[in-house]
Scaffold this motif. Structure first.
Motif, PDB file in Angstrom:
ATOM      1  N   PHE A  24       0.833  -1.210   0.000  1.00  0.00           N
ATOM      2  CA  PHE A  24       0.000   0.000   0.000  1.00  0.00           C
ATOM      3  C   PHE A  24       0.868   1.261   0.000  1.00  0.00           C
ATOM      4  N   LEU A  25       1.890   1.279   0.849  1.00  0.00           N
ATOM      5  CA  LEU A  25       2.740   2.460   0.956  1.00  0.00           C
ATOM      6  C   LEU A  25       3.524   2.713  -0.330  1.00  0.00           C
ATOM      7  N   GLY A  26       3.970   1.649  -0.989  1.00  0.00           N
ATOM      8  CA  GLY A  26       4.702   1.821  -2.243  1.00  0.00           C
ATOM      9  C   GLY A  26       3.831   2.445  -3.318  1.00  0.00           C
ATOM     10  N   TRP A  27       2.585   1.965  -3.424  1.00  0.00           N
ATOM     11  CA  TRP A  27       1.653   2.548  -4.388  1.00  0.00           C
ATOM     12  C   TRP A  27       1.326   3.997  -4.023  1.00  0.00           C
ATOM     13  N   ARG A  28       1.179   4.261  -2.728  1.00  0.00           N
ATOM     14  CA  ARG A  28       0.892   5.622  -2.285  1.00  0.00           C
ATOM     15  C   ARG A  28       2.040   6.567  -2.622  1.00  0.00           C
ATOM     16  N   ASP A  29       3.281   6.094  -2.507  1.00  0.00           N
ATOM     17  CA  ASP A  29       4.436   6.935  -2.826  1.00  0.00           C
ATOM     18  C   ASP A  29       4.401   7.403  -4.273  1.00  0.00           C
ATOM     19  N   VAL A  30       4.049   6.490  -5.183  1.00  0.00           N
ATOM     20  CA  VAL A  30       3.999   6.844  -6.603  1.00  0.00           C
ATOM     21  C   VAL A  30       2.882   7.844  -6.852  1.00  0.00           C
ATOM     22  N   ARG A  31       1.727   7.614  -6.262  1.00  0.00           N
ATOM     23  CA  ARG A  31       0.590   8.522  -6.471  1.00  0.00           C
ATOM     24  C   ARG A  31       0.833   9.892  -5.858  1.00  0.00           C
ATOM     25  N   ARG A  32       1.549   9.928  -4.735  1.00  0.00           N
ATOM     26  CA  ARG A  32       1.760  11.187  -4.022  1.00  0.00           C
ATOM     27  C   ARG A  32       2.547  12.192  -4.860  1.00  0.00           C
ATOM     28  N   HIS A  33       3.434  11.704  -5.715  1.00  0.00           N
ATOM     29  CA  HIS A  33       4.230  12.607  -6.554  1.00  0.00           C
ATOM     30  C   HIS A  33       3.385  13.299  -7.619  1.00  0.00           C
ATOM     31  N   TYR A  34       2.196  12.740  -7.899  1.00  0.00           N
ATOM     32  CA  TYR A  34       1.380  13.293  -8.988  1.00  0.00           C
ATOM     33  C   TYR A  34      -0.023  13.635  -8.512  1.00  0.00           C
ATOM     34  N   GLN A  35      -0.122  14.086  -7.259  1.00  0.00           N
ATOM     35  CA  GLN A  35      -1.422  14.468  -6.725  1.00  0.00           C
ATOM     36  C   GLN A  35      -1.997  15.643  -7.510  1.00  0.00           C
ATOM     37  N   ARG A  36      -3.309  15.583  -7.730  1.00  0.00           N
ATOM     38  CA  ARG A  36      -4.074  16.643  -8.395  1.00  0.00           C
ATOM     39  C   ARG A  36      -3.710  16.809  -9.864  1.00  0.00           C
ATOM     40  N   SER A  37      -2.986  15.869 -10.454  1.00  0.00           N
ATOM     41  CA  SER A  37      -2.728  15.903 -11.892  1.00  0.00           C
ATOM     42  C   SER A  37      -3.723  14.983 -12.587  1.00  0.00           C
ATOM     43  N   VAL A  38      -4.022  15.289 -13.831  1.00  0.00           N
ATOM     44  CA  VAL A  38      -5.035  14.533 -14.569  1.00  0.00           C
ATOM     45  C   VAL A  38      -4.544  13.127 -14.894  1.00  0.00           C
ATOM     46  N   LEU A  39      -3.324  13.016 -15.387  1.00  0.00           N
ATOM     47  CA  LEU A  39      -2.797  11.713 -15.797  1.00  0.00           C
ATOM     48  C   LEU A  39      -2.179  10.927 -14.654  1.00  0.00           C
ATOM     49  N   GLY A  40      -1.855  11.600 -13.561  1.00  0.00           N
ATOM     50  CA  GLY A  40      -1.257  10.907 -12.426  1.00  0.00           C
ATOM     51  C   GLY A  40       0.102  10.314 -12.781  1.00  0.00           C
ATOM     52  N   PRO A  41       0.382   9.082 -12.329  1.00  0.00           N
ATOM     53  CA  PRO A  41       1.684   8.462 -12.602  1.00  0.00           C
ATOM     54  C   PRO A  41       1.972   8.256 -14.078  1.00  0.00           C
ATOM     55  N   LEU A  42       0.941   8.348 -14.931  1.00  0.00           N
ATOM     56  CA  LEU A  42       1.184   8.186 -16.367  1.00  0.00           C
ATOM     57  C   LEU A  42       2.024   9.325 -16.942  1.00  0.00           C
ATOM     58  N   TRP A  43       2.230  10.398 -16.143  1.00  0.00           N
ATOM     59  CA  TRP A  43       3.165  11.437 -16.586  1.00  0.00           C
ATOM     60  C   TRP A  43       4.572  10.854 -16.722  1.00  0.00           C
ATOM     61  N   LEU A  44       4.890   9.840 -15.913  1.00  0.00           N
ATOM     62  CA  LEU A  44       6.169   9.145 -16.061  1.00  0.00           C
ATOM     63  C   LEU A  44       6.305   8.581 -17.471  1.00  0.00           C
ATOM     64  N   THR A  45       5.241   7.932 -17.924  1.00  0.00           N
ATOM     65  CA  THR A  45       5.241   7.309 -19.245  1.00  0.00           C
ATOM     66  C   THR A  45       5.299   8.355 -20.339  1.00  0.00           C
ATOM     67  N   LEU A  46       4.512   9.406 -20.194  1.00  0.00           N
ATOM     68  CA  LEU A  46       4.447  10.434 -21.230  1.00  0.00           C
ATOM     69  C   LEU A  46       5.781  11.137 -21.403  1.00  0.00           C
ATOM     70  N   SER A  47       6.414  11.531 -20.303  1.00  0.00           N
ATOM     71  CA  SER A  47       7.685  12.261 -20.406  1.00  0.00           C
ATOM     72  C   SER A  47       8.774  11.385 -21.008  1.00  0.00           C
ATOM     73  N   MET A  48       8.842  10.120 -20.596  1.00  0.00           N
ATOM     74  CA  MET A  48       9.845   9.236 -21.178  1.00  0.00           C
ATOM     75  C   MET A  48       9.526   8.917 -22.628  1.00  0.00           C
ATOM     76  N   GLY A  49       8.249   8.766 -22.954  1.00  0.00           N
ATOM     77  CA  GLY A  49       7.859   8.481 -24.337  1.00  0.00           C
ATOM     78  C   GLY A  49       8.244   9.604 -25.279  1.00  0.00           C
ATOM     79  N   ILE A  50       8.051  10.849 -24.849  1.00  0.00           N
ATOM     80  CA  ILE A  50       8.425  11.991 -25.677  1.00  0.00           C
ATOM     81  C   ILE A  50       9.935  12.022 -25.884  1.00  0.00           C
ATOM     82  N   MET A  51      10.694  11.753 -24.831  1.00  0.00           N
ATOM     83  CA  MET A  51      12.149  11.740 -24.940  1.00  0.00           C
ATOM     84  C   MET A  51      12.630  10.634 -25.876  1.00  0.00           C
TER      85      MET A  51
END
Length: 270
Positions: free
Chosen positions: A31-58
């Motif tokens: 639970f805490l590991g999943w919460r850590d990932v979500r906490r970095h992207y609180q209040r964003s529309v894509l949430g943790p998928l920003w990780l994917t988007l930024s790396m995909g663009i690069m």
């Protein structure tokens, strides 16, 4: 009087019990590991998928650029580059983030009585979640370019196990060390940045065959290869696998020895 050998054996037993007790708290650190990932992207529309988007663009941008520089077919180079970036994101990110495993959880360590291994498992699990998000990039590229790795893709599982184990061992070494000496995380970050360019991620090891020794002494190269080859439909070389297994064994011994020696001081250093 207790001699040094008995004291060391006692500390190793304590660490082993700590690791086993931490596994029993798996619902907590999952639970805490999943919460850590979500906490970095609180209040964003894509949430943790920003990780994917930024790396995909690069990956897309560098793939187009360097395929032209290296005069390579983009259908061959882009999957090679994408997998390299995904695996490096996991390996490099794990090493860098392992520096703050205990210092980042200082409040919990001082206030709540839990096995310290819980924070190590939580950390490794959060890195695997981030890797899972980035792995979407490979799936998209595999569909676009018609990559069918076949049954060789199953070799990715033992490769990830070896990487996760080494990530755990890094946390057991760098976590206490960086909690004690706060300059070390900056040193580690600089080393990882240099290691990225020294590892065949953007470039291929086949491009410098006359410098094979330079590539083979790079441990990151072997870990990248045992994961990249299965995703490209290959099995990887026996040398790559043996080196990775050997490194894992050595890291495990070092981690258990180091963690057993300084485990009792982590609460004061964090």
């Amino acid at each position: 009087m207790i001699n040094a050998a008995d004291a060391a054996k006692g500390r190793l037993t304590t660490v082993w019990n700590d690791l086993l007790e931490g596994l029993r708290h798996r619902e907590l650190w999952l639970f805490l590991g999943w919460r850590d990932v979500r906490r970095h992207y609180q209040r964003s529309v894509l949430g943790p998928l920003w990780l994917t988007l930024s790396m995909g663009i690069m990956v897309a941008g560098l793939g187009v650029l360097y395929s032209q520089i290296f005069k390579m077919d983009i259908a061959e180079y882009l999957p090679f580059l994408a997998i390299g970036f995904i695996m490096w994101g996991f390996i490099g990110g794990t090493i860098t983030a392992s520096c703050s495993v205990f210092s980042g959880a200082a409040g919990s360590i001082r206030q709540i009585r839990l096995p310290l291994s819980v924070y190590v498992y939580q950390f490794v699990w959060s890195q695997l979640i981030a890797f899972g998000h980035n792995f979407i990039i490979y799936i998209i590229i595999a569909v676009l370019f018609g990559i069918n790795p076949g049954f060789q893709v199953l070799l990715l599982l033992p490769a990830l196990v070896l990487m996760a184990l080494n990530g755990m061992f890094c946390a057991m070494i760098l976590g206490p060390l960086c909690a004690r000496f706060r300059d070390i995380p900056m040193i580690i970050a600089s080393i990882i940045q240099v290691a990225f360019f020294m590892t065949p991620i953007i470039w291929s090891a086949s491009q410098i065959p006359e410098r094979a020794v330079f590539v083979n002494i790079n441990p990151f190269y072997h870990f990248i290869e045992i994961a990249r080859d299965p995703l490209l439909g290959q099995t990887g070389s026996l040398t790559n696998w043996l080196v990775c297994i050997g490194i894992t064994i050595v890291m495990g011994i070092l981690a258990l020895t180091f963690f057993s020696r300084f485990r009792s001081r982590i609460a004061y250093w964090a």
